[in-house]
Design an enzyme around this catalytic site. Sequence first.
Site, PDB file in Angstrom:
ATOM      1  N   TYR A 250      50.637  42.729  43.466  1.00 26.63           N
ATOM      2  CA  TYR A 250      50.367  42.704  44.754  1.00 26.63           C
ATOM      3  C   TYR A 250      50.858  41.366  45.537  1.00 26.63           C
ATOM      4  O   TYR A 250      51.507  41.582  46.392  1.00 26.63           O
ATOM      5  CB  TYR A 250      48.832  42.862  45.231  1.00 26.63           C
ATOM      6  CG  TYR A 250      48.607  42.785  46.715  1.00 26.63           C
ATOM      7  CD1 TYR A 250      49.011  44.027  47.349  1.00 26.63           C
ATOM      8  CD2 TYR A 250      47.647  42.027  47.090  1.00 26.63           C
ATOM      9  CE1 TYR A 250      48.649  43.922  48.777  1.00 26.63           C
ATOM     10  CE2 TYR A 250      47.309  42.150  48.595  1.00 26.63           C
ATOM     11  CZ  TYR A 250      47.867  43.133  49.356  1.00 26.63           C
ATOM     12  OH  TYR A 250      47.567  43.121  50.706  1.00 26.63           O
TER      13      TYR A 250
ATOM     14  N   THR B 222      29.916  32.676  42.584  1.00 24.60           N
ATOM     15  CA  THR B 222      29.969  31.388  43.016  1.00 24.60           C
ATOM     16  C   THR B 222      31.386  31.463  44.082  1.00 24.60           C
ATOM     17  O   THR B 222      31.471  30.365  44.995  1.00 24.60           O
ATOM     18  CB  THR B 222      29.897  30.176  42.133  1.00 24.60           C
ATOM     19  OG1 THR B 222      30.847  30.621  41.239  1.00 24.60           O
ATOM     20  CG2 THR B 222      28.727  30.293  41.345  1.00 24.60           C
TER      21      THR B 222
ATOM     22  N   VAL C 169      33.041  44.301  50.518  1.00 20.81           N
ATOM     23  CA  VAL C 169      32.010  44.708  51.663  1.00 20.81           C
ATOM     24  C   VAL C 169      31.728  46.230  51.598  1.00 20.81           C
ATOM     25  O   VAL C 169      30.476  46.490  51.517  1.00 20.81           O
ATOM     26  CB  VAL C 169      32.646  44.384  53.203  1.00 20.81           C
ATOM     27  CG1 VAL C 169      31.861  44.928  54.379  1.00 20.81           C
ATOM     28  CG2 VAL C 169      32.754  42.832  53.252  1.00 20.81           C
TER      29      VAL C 169
ATOM     30  N   PHE D   2      29.476  46.800  48.234  1.00 20.73           N
ATOM     31  CA  PHE D   2      28.226  46.428  48.625  1.00 20.73           C
ATOM     32  C   PHE D   2      27.656  47.217  49.516  1.00 20.73           C
ATOM     33  O   PHE D   2      25.981  47.362  49.185  1.00 20.73           O
ATOM     34  CB  PHE D   2      27.982  44.512  49.003  1.00 20.73           C
ATOM     35  CG  PHE D   2      28.496  43.755  48.154  1.00 20.73           C
ATOM     36  CD1 PHE D   2      28.832  44.021  46.735  1.00 20.73           C
ATOM     37  CD2 PHE D   2      28.330  42.263  48.190  1.00 20.73           C
ATOM     38  CE1 PHE D   2      29.345  42.945  45.803  1.00 20.73           C
ATOM     39  CE2 PHE D   2      28.660  41.543  47.401  1.00 20.73           C
ATOM     40  CZ  PHE D   2      29.451  41.744  46.100  1.00 20.73           C
TER      41      PHE D   2
ATOM     42  N   ARG E 258      46.998  40.817  39.244  1.00 22.61           N
ATOM     43  CA  ARG E 258      47.288  40.811  40.339  1.00 22.61           C
ATOM     44  C   ARG E 258      48.517  40.742  41.015  1.00 22.61           C
ATOM     45  O   ARG E 258      48.705  40.628  42.237  1.00 22.61           O
ATOM     46  CB  ARG E 258      46.103  39.916  41.220  1.00 22.61           C
ATOM     47  CG  ARG E 258      44.719  40.112  40.857  1.00 22.61           C
ATOM     48  CD  ARG E 258      43.822  38.936  41.173  1.00 22.61           C
ATOM     49  NE  ARG E 258      43.400  38.953  42.617  1.00 22.61           N
ATOM     50  CZ  ARG E 258      42.217  39.179  43.072  1.00 22.61           C
ATOM     51  NH1 ARG E 258      41.289  39.742  42.265  1.00 22.61           N
ATOM     52  NH2 ARG E 258      42.153  39.338  44.349  1.00 22.61           N
TER      53      ARG E 258
ATOM     54  N   ASP F 131      40.810  36.100  39.371  1.00 24.50           N
ATOM     55  CA  ASP F 131      39.714  36.349  40.711  1.00 24.50           C
ATOM     56  C   ASP F 131      39.822  34.904  41.236  1.00 24.50           C
ATOM     57  O   ASP F 131      39.619  33.947  40.740  1.00 24.50           O
ATOM     58  CB  ASP F 131      38.588  36.622  40.488  1.00 24.50           C
ATOM     59  CG  ASP F 131      37.606  36.982  41.579  1.00 24.50           C
ATOM     60  OD1 ASP F 131      38.292  37.331  42.390  1.00 24.50           O
ATOM     61  OD2 ASP F 131      36.434  37.103  41.455  1.00 24.50           O
ATOM     62  N   PRO F 132      40.416  34.484  42.273  1.00 22.00           N
ATOM     63  CA  PRO F 132      40.396  33.276  42.908  1.00 22.00           C
ATOM     64  C   PRO F 132      38.768  32.786  43.229  1.00 22.00           C
ATOM     65  O   PRO F 132      37.979  33.310  43.747  1.00 22.00           O
ATOM     66  CB  PRO F 132      40.858  33.607  44.502  1.00 22.00           C
ATOM     67  CG  PRO F 132      41.842  34.604  44.423  1.00 22.00           C
ATOM     68  CD  PRO F 132      40.888  35.630  43.367  1.00 22.00           C
TER      69      PRO F 132
END
Length: 313
Positions: A145, A208, A188, A191, A142, A273-274
């Site tokens: 970016y 989570t 978004v 999904f 990542r 992934d944060p």
Amino acid sequence: MRVLITGCAGFIGSHLCDKFLAEGFEVIGMDNFITGSPDNIAHLLGHPRFRFIHYNVVNYIYIEGPLDIILHFACPASPVDYLNHPIHTMKVDSLGTLNTLGLAKLKSARYVFASSSEVYGDPLVHPQREDYWGNVNPVGVRSVYSEAKRFSEALCMAYYREHRVDVRILRIFNTYGERMRIGDGRVVPTFLYKALRGEPIPVHGGGTQTRSFCYIEDMVEGIFRASVKDGIEGEVINLGSPEEISILDLAKLVVELTNSNSPIQILEAREDDPKRRCPDITKAKNLLGWEPKTSLRDGLKKTIEWLKSYSRR
């Protein structure tokens, strides 16, 4: 008043064109369509105060006539896009930033840079304030970016300190709404599209991890206020929703709102992934009088209706 908006055919950029035109500005839009879509600005072609330039910002930029504000919003912004175009992403937020800052200096124009919550990396401080330096992997996937955005921020501040260019840096958190690309990989649209088709909804890492999602109408209002506000030269401002939600709960909410039978599919976690991502927007409230007005539930309902209409077309 005359503004230049780079990335004008992108998701946020096209809405900014609409906003500035509605407020009476003359708008020059610039895009090379690497991730933006001509469909997003098709309704503006022929508008007497809109001009489009098909151009790549990594090349030298010159615009005839005066410019009052430059908004640099050109950059692949979704993980799918910036992982598919890693070098171009870094060029846009290095050479592209340098070129647009040089133009701002030449024209004595105000400069608004679209940074990102990605500059915070996988944050150890929560919620994230503008004075937090972040926790970023400089060589992870990542980084093309996040580090490009961090470099651009440093470049903006160098032009502010050395040349007194009126810059303001906006750290934009997750935004959603009409005109998002269905296949751009962001959570978004992914999904919603899967739910409307009855397909499994992919949730990575157990779901989570948390995010906050700001509806496009609210985000554009915040950007506009930051662009026209006097007296905030050199400021760094978070823009986003403080309404935090886990990815798993988001998937469940999408299933509910779409009346879908889609199962939730748990997949392996993505690299870097944060775990938590949510802005402290105290500064935006104090400086701009801004905070989001649209709840996640209401914003998703609006986006679902648009996506249904888009799919029918």
